[in-house]
Design a protein around this motif. Structure first.
Motif, PDB file in Angstrom:
ATOM      1  N   VAL A  73       7.223-115.348 -99.019  1.00  0.00           N
ATOM      2  CA  VAL A  73       6.166-114.951 -98.085  1.00  0.00           C
ATOM      3  C   VAL A  73       6.192-115.934 -96.916  1.00  0.00           C
ATOM      4  CG1 VAL A  73       3.684-114.688 -97.753  1.00  0.00           C
ATOM      5  CG2 VAL A  73       4.733-114.002 -99.926  1.00  0.00           C
ATOM      6  N   PRO A  74       6.334-115.439 -95.682  1.00  0.00           N
ATOM      7  CA  PRO A  74       6.386-116.358 -94.534  1.00  0.00           C
ATOM      8  C   PRO A  74       4.985-116.858 -94.159  1.00  0.00           C
ATOM      9  CG  PRO A  74       6.528-114.109 -93.781  1.00  0.00           C
ATOM     10  CD  PRO A  74       6.483-114.038 -95.280  1.00  0.00           C
ATOM     11  N   ASP A  75       4.881-117.488 -93.032  1.00  0.00           N
ATOM     12  CA  ASP A  75       3.600-118.016 -92.562  1.00  0.00           C
ATOM     13  C   ASP A  75       2.660-116.847 -92.273  1.00  0.00           C
ATOM     14  OD1 ASP A  75       1.493-119.301 -91.416  1.00  0.00           O
ATOM     15  OD2 ASP A  75       2.597-120.063 -89.671  1.00  0.00           O
ATOM     16  N   ILE A  76       1.553-116.761 -93.021  1.00  0.00           N
ATOM     17  CA  ILE A  76       0.561-115.698 -92.805  1.00  0.00           C
ATOM     18  C   ILE A  76      -0.770-116.296 -92.359  1.00  0.00           C
ATOM     19  CG2 ILE A  76       1.594-113.985 -94.328  1.00  0.00           C
ATOM     20  CD1 ILE A  76      -0.272-114.900 -96.542  1.00  0.00           C
ATOM     21  N   GLY A 104      -0.804-106.099-107.427  1.00  0.00           N
ATOM     22  CA  GLY A 104      -1.918-106.838-108.023  1.00  0.00           C
ATOM     23  C   GLY A 104      -1.720-108.338-108.027  1.00  0.00           C
ATOM     24  N   ASP A 105      -0.481-108.799-107.824  1.00  0.00           N
ATOM     25  CA  ASP A 105      -0.229-110.235-107.761  1.00  0.00           C
ATOM     26  C   ASP A 105      -0.918-110.850-106.546  1.00  0.00           C
ATOM     27  OD1 ASP A 105       1.282-110.052-109.997  1.00  0.00           O
ATOM     28  OD2 ASP A 105       3.215-110.492-109.059  1.00  0.00           O
ATOM     29  N   LYS A 106      -1.309-112.110-106.667  1.00  0.00           N
ATOM     30  CA  LYS A 106      -1.876-112.867-105.552  1.00  0.00           C
ATOM     31  C   LYS A 106      -0.789-113.805-105.022  1.00  0.00           C
ATOM     32  CE  LYS A 106      -6.155-111.409-106.391  1.00  0.00           C
ATOM     33  NZ  LYS A 106      -6.972-110.621-105.474  1.00  0.00           N
ATOM     34  N   VAL A 107      -0.526-113.729-103.738  1.00  0.00           N
ATOM     35  CA  VAL A 107       0.545-114.534-103.163  1.00  0.00           C
ATOM     36  C   VAL A 107       0.030-115.353-101.988  1.00  0.00           C
ATOM     37  CG1 VAL A 107       2.298-112.869-103.870  1.00  0.00           C
ATOM     38  CG2 VAL A 107       1.296-112.693-101.592  1.00  0.00           C
ATOM     39  N   PHE A 167      -4.453-117.520 -94.586  1.00  0.00           N
ATOM     40  CA  PHE A 167      -4.719-116.704 -95.764  1.00  0.00           C
ATOM     41  C   PHE A 167      -4.009-117.267 -96.989  1.00  0.00           C
ATOM     42  CE2 PHE A 167      -5.205-113.819 -92.178  1.00  0.00           C
ATOM     43  CZ  PHE A 167      -6.472-113.317 -92.434  1.00  0.00           C
ATOM     44  N   LYS A 168      -4.717-117.300 -98.121  1.00  0.00           N
ATOM     45  CA  LYS A 168      -4.155-117.741 -99.392  1.00  0.00           C
ATOM     46  C   LYS A 168      -4.580-116.760-100.468  1.00  0.00           C
ATOM     47  CE  LYS A 168      -4.269-122.679 -98.200  1.00  0.00           C
ATOM     48  NZ  LYS A 168      -4.797-124.005 -98.561  1.00  0.00           N
ATOM     49  N   GLU A 169      -3.750-116.656-101.498  1.00  0.00           N
ATOM     50  CA  GLU A 169      -4.045-115.782-102.633  1.00  0.00           C
ATOM     51  C   GLU A 169      -4.363-114.364-102.154  1.00  0.00           C
ATOM     52  OE1 GLU A 169      -3.777-116.738-105.935  1.00  0.00           O
ATOM     53  OE2 GLU A 169      -2.853-118.477-104.991  1.00  0.00           O
ATOM     54  N   VAL A 170      -3.456-113.810-101.355  1.00  0.00           N
ATOM     55  CA  VAL A 170      -3.627-112.458-100.821  1.00  0.00           C
ATOM     56  C   VAL A 170      -3.006-111.465-101.796  1.00  0.00           C
ATOM     57  CG1 VAL A 170      -3.253-110.963 -98.833  1.00  0.00           C
ATOM     58  CG2 VAL A 170      -3.471-113.427 -98.508  1.00  0.00           C
ATOM     59  N   GLU A 171      -3.694-110.357-102.030  1.00  0.00           N
ATOM     60  CA  GLU A 171      -3.252-109.397-103.043  1.00  0.00           C
ATOM     61  C   GLU A 171      -2.095-108.526-102.538  1.00  0.00           C
ATOM     62  OE1 GLU A 171      -5.054-105.858-105.934  1.00  0.00           O
ATOM     63  OE2 GLU A 171      -6.342-106.887-104.487  1.00  0.00           O
ATOM     64  N   VAL A 172      -1.132-108.313-103.422  1.00  0.00           N
ATOM     65  CA  VAL A 172      -0.048-107.362-103.159  1.00  0.00           C
ATOM     66  C   VAL A 172      -0.560-105.981-103.531  1.00  0.00           C
ATOM     67  CG1 VAL A 172       2.295-106.652-103.750  1.00  0.00           C
ATOM     68  CG2 VAL A 172       1.713-109.080-103.664  1.00  0.00           C
ATOM     69  N   ILE A 173      -0.633-105.074-102.556  1.00  0.00           N
ATOM     70  CA  ILE A 173      -1.146-103.737-102.853  1.00  0.00           C
ATOM     71  C   ILE A 173      -0.053-102.670-102.845  1.00  0.00           C
ATOM     72  CG2 ILE A 173      -3.462-104.243-101.991  1.00  0.00           C
ATOM     73  CD1 ILE A 173      -2.713-102.751 -99.440  1.00  0.00           C
ATOM     74  N   GLU A 174       1.150-103.047-102.367  1.00  0.00           N
ATOM     75  CA  GLU A 174       2.265-102.107-102.372  1.00  0.00           C
ATOM     76  C   GLU A 174       3.577-102.869-102.433  1.00  0.00           C
ATOM     77  OE1 GLU A 174       2.343 -97.963-100.013  1.00  0.00           O
ATOM     78  OE2 GLU A 174       1.395 -99.573 -98.887  1.00  0.00           O
ATOM     79  N   SER A 185      10.025-103.216 -93.947  1.00  0.00           N
ATOM     80  CA  SER A 185       8.918-103.740 -94.749  1.00  0.00           C
ATOM     81  C   SER A 185       9.290-103.784 -96.230  1.00  0.00           C
ATOM     82  CB  SER A 185       7.669-102.888 -94.553  1.00  0.00           C
ATOM     83  OG  SER A 185       7.233-102.954 -93.217  1.00  0.00           O
ATOM     84  N   LEU A 186       8.926-104.896 -96.879  1.00  0.00           N
ATOM     85  CA  LEU A 186       9.241-105.095 -98.292  1.00  0.00           C
ATOM     86  C   LEU A 186       8.013-104.905 -99.176  1.00  0.00           C
ATOM     87  CD1 LEU A 186      11.431-108.326 -97.910  1.00  0.00           C
ATOM     88  CD2 LEU A 186      12.218-105.938 -98.023  1.00  0.00           C
ATOM     89  N   ILE A 187       6.891-105.540 -98.797  1.00  0.00           N
ATOM     90  CA  ILE A 187       5.643-105.421 -99.546  1.00  0.00           C
ATOM     91  C   ILE A 187       4.493-105.318 -98.553  1.00  0.00           C
ATOM     92  CG2 ILE A 187       6.459-106.692-101.578  1.00  0.00           C
ATOM     93  CD1 ILE A 187       4.913-109.145-100.561  1.00  0.00           C
ATOM     94  N   THR A 188       3.348-104.862 -99.047  1.00  0.00           N
ATOM     95  CA  THR A 188       2.128-104.819 -98.243  1.00  0.00           C
ATOM     96  C   THR A 188       1.091-105.716 -98.885  1.00  0.00           C
ATOM     97  OG1 THR A 188       2.595-102.522 -97.650  1.00  0.00           O
ATOM     98  CG2 THR A 188       0.379-103.331 -97.197  1.00  0.00           C
ATOM     99  N   LEU A 189       0.486-106.574 -98.072  1.00  0.00           N
ATOM    100  CA  LEU A 189      -0.583-107.463 -98.530  1.00  0.00           C
ATOM    101  C   LEU A 189      -1.894-107.029 -97.897  1.00  0.00           C
ATOM    102  CD1 LEU A 189       1.174-110.932 -98.034  1.00  0.00           C
ATOM    103  CD2 LEU A 189       1.308-109.401-100.000  1.00  0.00           C
ATOM    104  N   GLU A 190      -2.990-107.289 -98.602  1.00  0.00           N
ATOM    105  CA  GLU A 190      -4.297-106.942 -98.039  1.00  0.00           C
ATOM    106  C   GLU A 190      -5.301-108.043 -98.363  1.00  0.00           C
ATOM    107  OE1 GLU A 190      -6.398-102.833 -97.565  1.00  0.00           O
ATOM    108  OE2 GLU A 190      -6.850-103.576 -99.565  1.00  0.00           O
TER     109      GLU A 190
END
Length: 530
Positions: A103-106, A159-162, A109-116, A130-135
């Motif tokens: 995960v690059p510099d976002i 559902g993972d937190k990244v 934000f910390k512990e952001v959920e992977v929704i896709e 696009s590889l994954i979607t975070l929300e």
């Protein structure tokens, strides 16, 4: 006076403004959202770097902006603290041609959920795909691939937190030299600037609102790329039911919808929320060329009508409405009101019947608290509120709005009349804030100043009742026998009342008792002090 500009939003340029959340004259707090941007990768809100008053807007909906574009002029009360740019994260090399993509510099934000998770092992991906979607609570962002290659291994799941540097996947890369991973679309802190320079808005969470607020909008749950795909096909996402996690609308849902329309299937109904599913099979709306019958004029709905229409439709078809009609003899009450007119005019406001209506409704709500409740999402319990916030429908040039008079039980009739005058002016001037129209427990819709004898007001969910008030009129009322034992009638000022209630929560007998009690209070205002 400071100029607020678009901060560092990564590598994105010419991003569309899809929402302007403030207007000139608004007082904003530090970190309050000012505008919403949407690219093909992310939706993000740009917060205020300082508290102050908005003096001038520099952007409007539909504008394309980039880093440094002026947003507005702010009469700031404080200077924002300067942020620091983080260095770009480069993918780690596992083997000569295998890359672990993190995960690059976002931003912050910390512990952001992977929704896709948008790829699977064996998929060939291109650079920037696009590889994954975070929300998070502020933005939906898609993480792109830093290089072209083939997905060898997935290291995250839905559902993972990244956070920054969390491994996403292992990529068998076709590129031998990488300058660094592309940045996702997420707001970042602004770089330090000297005092005279424009203030760059720094991302952070929104402030706690001044009043408890309910969610005012119901945006379709979809990623930015799906939104863009739907826009390109002319698909209204509110008409789709998502098949993804948490009801998320996927690209396949959009494709299936378009396929169904092309095959002549009726358009889907708007997605229903929990507790309000509407399994109706209704015919599609008729398509008529009215111009072939005569001259026509097409006028767009107002902004308020566009926003409120779907909610009115939902409330009407999902709440079993019953309306109880009654009349109150307000002859003495009207005489008392007129007697106080001189006093209130000296104080600079008008004493209207609506102020007495609010006070009488609060008295009735105390007696019958089920009318001051809401049905919970499970549909198995009711939440009875111990506060009394009364919504009052106000007719404005742009449409109907319902500002809320808070803690009406703690205010006198004069206080209520004064507040009604203030909020009515704000409503007509279009200066109401979202918080001014939220938190109501019971509503009143008065058409007495216009006319009519009765109507069926639509309940303002999640409330369970609303009172409609029509125009009062003098009518002959039986007053007993006269001295000659003949029927005697007197002219009395009668006020028509229309009480709509949710039959899931309130039965007919309770509604009749509430209505009768309210009539008795309006007929004898001394009961207001009991």
């Amino acid at each position: 006076m400071s100029q607020v500009v678009v901060p560092d939003i990564g590598d994105f340029k010419e991003v569309e403004v899809i929402e302007v959340l403030v207007k000139p004259g608004d007082a904003v707090s530090k970190e309050q959202s000012l505008i919403t941007l949407e690219s093909d990768k992310a939706t993000m809100e740009i917060p205020s770097p300082a508290a102050g008053v908005v003096k001038e807007l520099k952007v409007k909906m539909g504008d394309k902006v980039s880093q440094g574009t002026p947003i507005l002029e702010l009469d700031a009360e404080e200077k924002p603290k300067s942020g620091e740019k983080r260095g770009e994260q480069k993918p780690k090399t596992e083997a000569s041609s295998d890359l672990t993509v993190p995960v690059p510099d976002i931003g912050d934000f910390k512990e952001v959920e992977v929704i896709e998770v948008l790829v699977k092992p064996g998929d060939a991906v291109s650079k920037e795909q696009s590889l994954i979607t975070l929300e998070s609570d502020k933005a939906t962002m898609e993480i792109p691939s830093p290089a072209a290659g083939v997905v060898k291994e997935i290291r995250v799941k839905i559902g993972d937190k990244v956070s920054r540097d969390t491994p996403i996947l292992v990529l068998k890369s076709k590129d031998q030299a990488l300058a660094g991973a592309p940045k996702p679309a997420a707001p970042k802190a602004a770089a330090p600037a000297p005092a005279p320079a424009p203030i760059a808005a720094a991302p952070a969470s929104r402030p706690v609102p001044r009043e408890p607020q309910e969610e005012a909008t119901a945006k379709p749950h979809a990623s930015p790329s799906v939104r863009k795909f739907a826009r390109e096909l002319g698909v209204d996402l509110t008409r789709l039911r998502g098949s993804g996690p948490k009801g998320r609308i996927l690209q396949s849902d959009v494709q299936a919808f378009v396929k169904g329309v092309l095959q002549g299937a009726p358009a889907s109904a708007p997605a229903a929320k929990a507790g309000g599913a509407l399994p109706f099979s209704l015919p599609s709306w008729p398509e008529v060329d009215f111009a072939k019958f005569g001259p026509v004029e097409v006028k767009p709905l107002s902004r308020i009508q566009k926003l409120s229409g779907p909610y009115l439709h939902r409330n009407w078809i999902s709440i079993p409405h019953v309306t109880q009609f009654d009349e109150a003899d307000i002859t003495e009450l009207e005489a008392f009101r007129k007697a106080q007119t001189v006093e209130t005019e000296k104080q600079g406001f008008k004493l209207t019947m609506l102020a007495f209506m609010i006070k009488a409704c609060v008295t009735a709500l105390r007696q019958y608290p089920v009318f001051n409740s809401s049905l919970d999402r499970s549909g198995e319990s009711i939440v009875i509120k111990k506060y009394f916030h009364i919504g009052v429908a106000v007719d404005t040039p742009g449409g109907l709005v319902v500002p809320v008079v808070r803690d009406a039980d703690r205010k006198g009739v004069f206080d209520l009349a004064h507040e009604l005058a203030d909020i009515s002016k704000l409503a007509r001037d279009g200066k109401l804030k979202p918080g001014d129209m939220q938190g109501g427990t019971f509503s009143i819709s008065s058409l007495g100043g216009i006319g009519g004898t009765a109507f069926t007001p639509i309940i303002n969910a999640p409330e369970v009742a609303i009172l409609g008030v029509s125009r009062s009129a003098f009518r002959p009322v039986f007053a007993g026998k006269d001295e000659k034992d003949k029927d005697s009638f007197k002219a009395r000022l009668m006020l028509p009342l229309s009480l709509s209630y949710d039959h899931r929560v309130i039965d007919g007998a309770t509604a009749a008792r509430f209505s009768s009690y309210l009539v008795s209070v309006l007929s004898d205002i001394r009961k207001l002090i009991l």
